[in-house]
Design a protein around this motif. Structure first.
Motif, mmCIF file in Angstrom:
data_model
loop_
_atom_site.group_PDB
_atom_site.id
_atom_site.type_symbol
_atom_site.label_atom_id
_atom_site.label_comp_id
_atom_site.label_asym_id
_atom_site.label_seq_id
_atom_site.Cartn_x
_atom_site.Cartn_y
_atom_site.Cartn_z
ATOM 1 N N VAL A 116 0.805 -1.295 -0.084
ATOM 2 C CA VAL A 116 0.049 -0.084 -0.097
ATOM 3 C C VAL A 116 1.024 1.359 -0.193
ATOM 4 O O VAL A 116 0.569 2.098 -0.895
ATOM 5 C CB VAL A 116 -0.784 -0.069 1.044
ATOM 6 N N LEU A 117 1.805 1.149 1.013
ATOM 7 C CA LEU A 117 2.743 2.305 0.835
ATOM 8 C C LEU A 117 3.590 2.715 -0.315
ATOM 9 O O LEU A 117 3.650 3.752 -0.869
ATOM 10 C CB LEU A 117 3.487 2.246 1.999
ATOM 11 N N ALA A 118 4.110 1.504 -0.892
ATOM 12 C CA ALA A 118 4.630 1.490 -2.003
ATOM 13 C C ALA A 118 3.964 2.037 -3.412
ATOM 14 O O ALA A 118 4.228 2.974 -4.264
ATOM 15 C CB ALA A 118 5.228 0.368 -2.649
ATOM 16 N N VAL A 119 2.522 1.803 -3.365
ATOM 17 C CA VAL A 119 1.672 2.356 -4.269
ATOM 18 C C VAL A 119 1.642 3.746 -4.277
ATOM 19 O O VAL A 119 1.342 4.724 -5.230
ATOM 20 C CB VAL A 119 0.507 1.546 -4.473
ATOM 21 N N ALA A 120 1.261 4.165 -3.069
ATOM 22 C CA ALA A 120 1.030 5.481 -2.644
ATOM 23 C C ALA A 120 2.260 6.362 -2.871
ATOM 24 O O ALA A 120 2.158 7.371 -3.643
ATOM 25 C CB ALA A 120 0.589 5.658 -1.196
ATOM 26 N N ILE A 121 3.389 5.885 -2.582
ATOM 27 C CA ILE A 121 4.788 6.604 -2.808
ATOM 28 C C ILE A 121 4.780 6.738 -4.336
ATOM 29 O O ILE A 121 5.287 7.766 -4.843
ATOM 30 C CB ILE A 121 5.650 5.793 -2.171
ATOM 31 N N GLY A 122 4.763 5.635 -4.991
ATOM 32 C CA GLY A 122 4.818 5.865 -6.425
ATOM 33 C C GLY A 122 3.755 6.658 -7.080
ATOM 34 O O GLY A 122 3.979 7.427 -8.012
ATOM 35 N N ALA A 123 2.608 6.572 -6.809
ATOM 36 C CA ALA A 123 1.544 7.560 -7.172
ATOM 37 C C ALA A 123 1.997 8.975 -6.999
ATOM 38 O O ALA A 123 1.681 9.922 -7.761
ATOM 39 C CB ALA A 123 0.072 7.142 -6.805
ATOM 40 N N PHE A 124 2.428 9.305 -5.799
ATOM 41 C CA PHE A 124 2.836 10.635 -5.182
ATOM 42 C C PHE A 124 3.941 11.023 -6.220
ATOM 43 O O PHE A 124 3.881 12.409 -6.734
ATOM 44 C CB PHE A 124 3.409 10.595 -3.735
ATOM 45 N N GLY A 125 4.835 10.224 -6.655
ATOM 46 C CA GLY A 125 5.858 10.403 -7.396
ATOM 47 C C GLY A 125 5.405 10.686 -8.791
ATOM 48 O O GLY A 125 5.982 11.754 -9.532
ATOM 49 N N ALA A 126 4.632 9.916 -9.278
ATOM 50 C CA ALA A 126 4.033 10.056 -10.826
ATOM 51 C C ALA A 126 3.203 11.261 -11.018
ATOM 52 O O ALA A 126 3.293 12.033 -11.904
ATOM 53 C CB ALA A 126 3.284 8.873 -11.075
ATOM 54 N N ALA A 166 14.312 17.049 -10.477
ATOM 55 C CA ALA A 166 14.979 17.033 -11.984
ATOM 56 C C ALA A 166 14.805 15.517 -12.448
ATOM 57 O O ALA A 166 14.807 14.698 -11.729
ATOM 58 C CB ALA A 166 16.259 17.281 -11.719
ATOM 59 N N PRO A 167 15.016 15.387 -13.859
ATOM 60 C CA PRO A 167 14.854 13.974 -14.290
ATOM 61 C C PRO A 167 15.635 13.020 -13.572
ATOM 62 O O PRO A 167 15.213 11.819 -13.262
ATOM 63 C CB PRO A 167 15.034 14.263 -15.606
ATOM 64 N N ASP A 168 17.076 13.363 -13.467
ATOM 65 C CA ASP A 168 17.784 12.479 -12.932
ATOM 66 C C ASP A 168 17.397 11.897 -10.963
ATOM 67 O O ASP A 168 17.613 10.757 -10.772
ATOM 68 C CB ASP A 168 19.285 12.971 -12.668
ATOM 69 N N LYS A 169 16.618 12.924 -10.578
ATOM 70 C CA LYS A 169 16.399 12.658 -9.198
ATOM 71 C C LYS A 169 15.139 11.835 -9.218
ATOM 72 O O LYS A 169 14.635 11.067 -8.388
ATOM 73 C CB LYS A 169 15.992 14.190 -8.519
ATOM 74 N N LEU A 170 14.122 12.124 -10.108
ATOM 75 C CA LEU A 170 12.850 11.292 -10.367
ATOM 76 C C LEU A 170 13.227 9.860 -10.648
ATOM 77 O O LEU A 170 12.659 9.061 -10.170
ATOM 78 C CB LEU A 170 12.175 11.913 -11.480
ATOM 79 N N LYS A 171 14.417 9.781 -11.289
ATOM 80 C CA LYS A 171 14.942 8.236 -11.625
ATOM 81 C C LYS A 171 15.085 7.538 -10.807
ATOM 82 O O LYS A 171 14.915 6.397 -10.420
ATOM 83 C CB LYS A 171 15.874 8.515 -12.695
ATOM 84 N N ILE A 172 16.102 8.340 -9.766
ATOM 85 C CA ILE A 172 16.184 7.713 -8.523
ATOM 86 C C ILE A 172 15.161 7.136 -7.451
ATOM 87 O O ILE A 172 15.095 6.231 -6.920
ATOM 88 C CB ILE A 172 17.136 8.732 -7.582
ATOM 89 N N TYR A 173 14.210 8.450 -7.427
ATOM 90 C CA TYR A 173 12.721 7.945 -6.569
ATOM 91 C C TYR A 173 12.348 6.657 -7.230
ATOM 92 O O TYR A 173 11.670 6.041 -6.508
ATOM 93 C CB TYR A 173 11.871 9.327 -6.686
ATOM 94 N N GLU A 174 12.125 6.498 -8.737
ATOM 95 C CA GLU A 174 11.323 5.442 -9.475
ATOM 96 C C GLU A 174 11.983 4.243 -9.021
ATOM 97 O O GLU A 174 11.349 3.216 -8.944
ATOM 98 C CB GLU A 174 11.366 6.001 -10.716
ATOM 99 N N VAL A 175 13.502 4.189 -9.013
ATOM 100 C CA VAL A 175 14.139 3.095 -8.592
ATOM 101 C C VAL A 175 13.878 2.566 -7.330
ATOM 102 O O VAL A 175 13.552 1.300 -6.850
ATOM 103 C CB VAL A 175 15.535 3.250 -8.794
ATOM 104 N N GLY A 176 13.604 3.365 -6.443
ATOM 105 C CA GLY A 176 13.151 3.375 -5.089
ATOM 106 C C GLY A 176 11.805 2.639 -5.046
ATOM 107 O O GLY A 176 11.709 1.611 -4.186
ATOM 108 N N VAL A 177 10.849 3.053 -5.754
ATOM 109 C CA VAL A 177 9.541 2.465 -5.702
ATOM 110 C C VAL A 177 9.719 1.055 -6.227
ATOM 111 O O VAL A 177 8.999 0.277 -5.934
ATOM 112 C CB VAL A 177 8.636 3.495 -6.465
ATOM 113 N N GLN A 178 10.341 0.788 -7.198
ATOM 114 C CA GLN A 178 10.455 -0.546 -7.918
ATOM 115 C C GLN A 178 11.002 -1.527 -7.079
ATOM 116 O O GLN A 178 10.379 -2.324 -6.968
ATOM 117 C CB GLN A 178 11.260 -0.261 -9.249
ATOM 118 N N TYR A 179 12.233 -1.416 -6.253
ATOM 119 C CA TYR A 179 12.578 -2.242 -5.321
ATOM 120 C C TYR A 179 11.710 -2.391 -4.135
ATOM 121 O O TYR A 179 11.469 -3.325 -3.533
ATOM 122 C CB TYR A 179 14.069 -1.767 -4.851
ATOM 123 N N HIS A 180 11.037 -1.306 -3.799
ATOM 124 C CA HIS A 180 10.102 -1.330 -2.860
ATOM 125 C C HIS A 180 8.934 -2.392 -3.024
ATOM 126 O O HIS A 180 8.568 -3.246 -2.195
ATOM 127 C CB HIS A 180 9.471 0.102 -2.569
#
Length: 122
Positions: A13-23, A31-45
Motif C-alpha cells: 500500500v505504501l509503495a503504491v501511494a509513494i509511487g503515485a505521489f511521485g508520478a 529533476a529527471p535524474d532525481k525522479l529516476k532515483i525516486y522511481e528506482v526506490g519504488v521499483q525495489y520497494h
C-alpha cells in the motif's frame, strides 16, 4: 506466517501511494535524474514487499525454518534502507545517506539467499 503477509501488504500500500505521489506530484518538482532515483526506490520497494508476502506464505507452511523468517526481516530492512534512502536522496541533499543505500542492497541479497537456503532446509 501472518506477520509477513500483513507487513508485506502494508508495504505494498505504501509503495503504491509513494509511487503515485511521485508520478503525480513529484514529477513536476524533481529533476529527471532525481525522479529516476525516486522511481528506482519504488521499483525495489514493490518487488521486495511482494517478496515479504512470499516469505509469509512460505513461513506458514514451514514454521520451524528460522532462515525463512530471517529472510523476511532482511527484506524489510532492505526496503527501509535501500528504498528509504533513495526516496530521501531524491528530494534532499542528504549525502550522508549515500552509504546506506548499498547496505539496503546487501540486506536484499542476504534475504534472498536465506530464503533459498530456508526453502532447501524445509
Amino acid at each position: 506466517m501472518q506477520t509477513f503477509v500483513v507487513l508485506g501488504s502494508i508495504l505494498m500500500v505504501l509503495a503504491v501511494a509513494i509511487g503515485a505521489f511521485g508520478a503525480h506530484i513529484m514529477k513536476s518538482k524533481l529533476a529527471p535524474d532525481k525522479l529516476k532515483i525516486y522511481e528506482v526506490g519504488v521499483q525495489y520497494h514493490i518487488t521486495h514487499a511482494l517478496g515479504i508476502i512470499l516469505v509469509g506464505l512460505l513461513a506458514a507452511h514451514n514454521p520451524d525454518v528460522g532462515m525463512i523468517k530471517a529472510a523476511g526481516w532482511l527484506l524489510f530492512a532492505g526496503i527501509v534502507l535501500f528504498s528509504g534512502s533513495l526516496y530521501v536522496l531524491s528530494v534532499k541533499r542528504a549525502r550522508f545517506l549515500g552509504p546506506v543505500t548499498p547496505l539496503g542492497g546487501l540486506c536484499f541479497m542476504a534475504g534472498w539467499v536465506l530464503l533459498a537456503l530456508g526453502v532447501m532446509q524445509a
